[in-house]
Motif scaffolding. Structure first.
Motif, PDB file in Angstrom:
ATOM      1  N   ALA B  32       0.836  -1.206   0.000  1.00 14.42           N
ATOM      2  CA  ALA B  32       0.000   0.000   0.000  1.00 14.42           C
ATOM      3  C   ALA B  32       0.869   1.253   0.000  1.00 14.42           C
ATOM      4  CB  ALA B  32      -0.915  -0.013   1.227  1.00 14.42           C
ATOM      5  N   ALA B  33       1.941   1.239   0.805  1.00 19.29           N
ATOM      6  CA  ALA B  33       2.827   2.413   0.882  1.00 19.29           C
ATOM      7  C   ALA B  33       3.538   2.630  -0.456  1.00 19.29           C
ATOM      8  CB  ALA B  33       3.847   2.216   2.002  1.00 19.29           C
ATOM      9  N   GLU B  34       3.973   1.542  -1.096  1.00 20.15           N
ATOM     10  CA  GLU B  34       4.679   1.679  -2.383  1.00 20.15           C
ATOM     11  C   GLU B  34       3.727   2.164  -3.482  1.00 20.15           C
ATOM     12  OE1 GLU B  34       6.653  -2.077  -2.866  1.00 20.15           O
ATOM     13  OE2 GLU B  34       8.474  -1.315  -1.897  1.00 20.15           O
ATOM     14  N   GLU B  35       2.484   1.730  -3.382  1.00 21.27           N
ATOM     15  CA  GLU B  35       1.491   2.189  -4.366  1.00 21.27           C
ATOM     16  C   GLU B  35       1.247   3.693  -4.218  1.00 21.27           C
ATOM     17  OE1 GLU B  35      -1.540  -0.790  -4.904  1.00 21.27           O
ATOM     18  OE2 GLU B  35      -2.970   0.817  -5.379  1.00 21.27           O
ATOM     19  N   ARG B  36       1.132   4.147  -2.975  1.00 22.19           N
ATOM     20  CA  ARG B  36       0.956   5.584  -2.727  1.00 22.19           C
ATOM     21  C   ARG B  36       2.153   6.360  -3.256  1.00 22.19           C
ATOM     22  NH1 ARG B  36      -1.402   3.813   2.219  1.00 22.19           N
ATOM     23  NH2 ARG B  36       0.585   3.905   3.279  1.00 22.19           N
ATOM     24  N   LEU B  37       3.344   5.783  -3.062  1.00 26.45           N
ATOM     25  CA  LEU B  37       4.572   6.434  -3.528  1.00 26.45           C
ATOM     26  C   LEU B  37       4.572   6.540  -5.058  1.00 26.45           C
ATOM     27  CD1 LEU B  37       7.109   7.483  -2.026  1.00 26.45           C
ATOM     28  CD2 LEU B  37       8.231   5.338  -2.604  1.00 26.45           C
ATOM     29  N   GLU B  38       4.132   5.456  -5.737  1.00 31.20           N
ATOM     30  CA  GLU B  38       4.073   5.459  -7.206  1.00 31.20           C
ATOM     31  C   GLU B  38       3.098   6.510  -7.726  1.00 31.20           C
ATOM     32  OE1 GLU B  38       3.201   1.659  -8.850  1.00 31.20           O
ATOM     33  OE2 GLU B  38       5.247   0.923  -8.609  1.00 31.20           O
ATOM     34  N   GLN B  39       2.052   6.760  -6.937  1.00 30.82           N
ATOM     35  CA  GLN B  39       1.056   7.765  -7.342  1.00 30.82           C
ATOM     36  C   GLN B  39       1.489   9.185  -6.996  1.00 30.82           C
ATOM     37  OE1 GLN B  39      -2.346   6.351  -5.216  1.00 30.82           O
ATOM     38  NE2 GLN B  39      -2.760   4.668  -6.633  1.00 30.82           N
ATOM     39  N   GLY B  40       2.707   9.307  -6.472  1.00 32.18           N
ATOM     40  CA  GLY B  40       3.240  10.617  -6.136  1.00 32.18           C
ATOM     41  C   GLY B  40       2.752  11.162  -4.815  1.00 32.18           C
ATOM     42  N   ARG B  41       2.142  10.290  -4.012  1.00 33.43           N
ATOM     43  CA  ARG B  41       1.662  10.737  -2.704  1.00 33.43           C
ATOM     44  C   ARG B  41       2.661  10.330  -1.631  1.00 33.43           C
ATOM     45  NH1 ARG B  41      -3.591   7.445  -2.630  1.00 33.43           N
ATOM     46  NH2 ARG B  41      -3.908   8.342  -0.573  1.00 33.43           N
ATOM     47  N   SER B  42       2.432  10.809  -0.413  1.00 33.60           N
ATOM     48  CA  SER B  42       3.292  10.422   0.704  1.00 33.60           C
ATOM     49  C   SER B  42       3.068   8.933   1.006  1.00 33.60           C
ATOM     50  CB  SER B  42       2.944  11.256   1.931  1.00 33.60           C
ATOM     51  OG  SER B  42       3.499  10.656   3.080  1.00 33.60           O
TER      52      SER B  42
END
Lengths: 224, 56
Positions: B32-42
């Motif tokens: 979940a954290a890596e997905e958020r990172l890929e979307q440019g979010r924290s």
């Protein structure tokens, strides 16, 4: 498949492998030959199979504590966030493993009416080892964020002396079974099963530590 | 027959299973954290300030 999905698939395999290895070791282990007392029946072989959980957990917990000692040295020497994350993830998983090793050992001793765990130096030194780990968490919780890392690292380094103390207690004056004593021996079939189960728990330890390390790297600035 | 030894076996089995489930939970958190990172979010799970900016 991108790198993230590949890494996730590898981690899934790493989490599945311990279940297969430990399950195989327990399911295929031969029944023990001896019978220590009046409780012997079909339950005794079941209780004996706790060995394939207790012994590997203890071995891997010792290794985990030693690895945490190395990580704490790195924290004290270099003070890098990566070392702090490694220390935190190793201490977390070592706490889980050593606590479970202690509980499964006490559960196993239930089979032997003559064995008094509280009179065994091995149990006492292992309780101290687990108490040191609990102390690390208490210290971490009671110091301001950012200030606790080096304190925890220093206490971890001092706490590593409990690893040889617990390890060698059963070789000296202790009723705890220890096949490394000169007069003791281990059945080769049982040894093979112990090695398979230990490999399973070692993989589980590595997988949990790596995952916890990654969570800390992604979600927090300072791990302690 | 349910004896203390059987209960011990079940308890230890559940304990080992809990380790595996903890690993699955951590894996889900990492993904979940890596997905958020890929979307440019924290990558952190909760960032109310960022959510607030997105809403506006």
């Amino acid at each position: 498949m991108n790198r993230r999905r590949l890494r996730a698939a590898l981690m899934r395999a790493l989490l599945l492998a311990p279940g297969i290895l430990v399950g195989f070791a327990i399911a295929t282990s031969p029944d023990p030959l001896g019978c220590p007392g009046a409780q012997c029946g079909w339950e005794y072989p079941l209780g004996q199979r706790l060995l394939y959980v207790h012994v590997p957990l203890a071995w891997v917990a010792y290794a985990g504590f030693a690895a945490a000692g190395i990580a704490s040295l790195l924290v004290l020497a270099r003070n890098q966030a990566g070392a702090g994350r490694s220390l935190r993830s190793l201490v977390e998983v070592t706490t889980l493993f050593s606590g479970t090793a202690l509980v499964t050992g006490l559960a196993w001793s239930y089979e032997f009416a003559l064995y008094d765990p509280l009179a065994d130096p091995k149990v006492v030194t292992t309780v101290v080892l687990v108490a040191v780990l609990a102390g690390l968490w208490a210290l971490s919780a009671s110091t301001p964020p950012g200030a606790s890392e080096r304190l925890v690292a220093a206490l971890t380094l001092m706490g590593t002396v409990t690893v040889p103390a617990s390890w060698f207690a059963s070789r000296l004056a202790s009723p705890h079974p220890d096949f490394t004593r000169p007069e003791s021996s281990l059945d080769p079939v049982m040894a093979a099963h112990l090695i398979v189960a230990s490999l399973g728990f070692l993989i589980l330890f590595a997988a949990l530590s790596l995952l916890r390390n990654r969570v800390l790297a992604l979600e927090v600035d300072r791990p302690w | 027959m349910v004896t203390p030894q059987v209960l011990l076996g079940v308890a230890v089995g559940a304990l080992v299973l809990a380790f595996g489930l903890y690993g699955v939970y951590l894996l889900g958190r990492v993904e979940a954290a890596e997905e958020r990172l890929e979307q440019g979010r924290s990558p952190a799970p909760e960032d109310p300030a960022e959510d607030d900016r997105e809403t506006r």
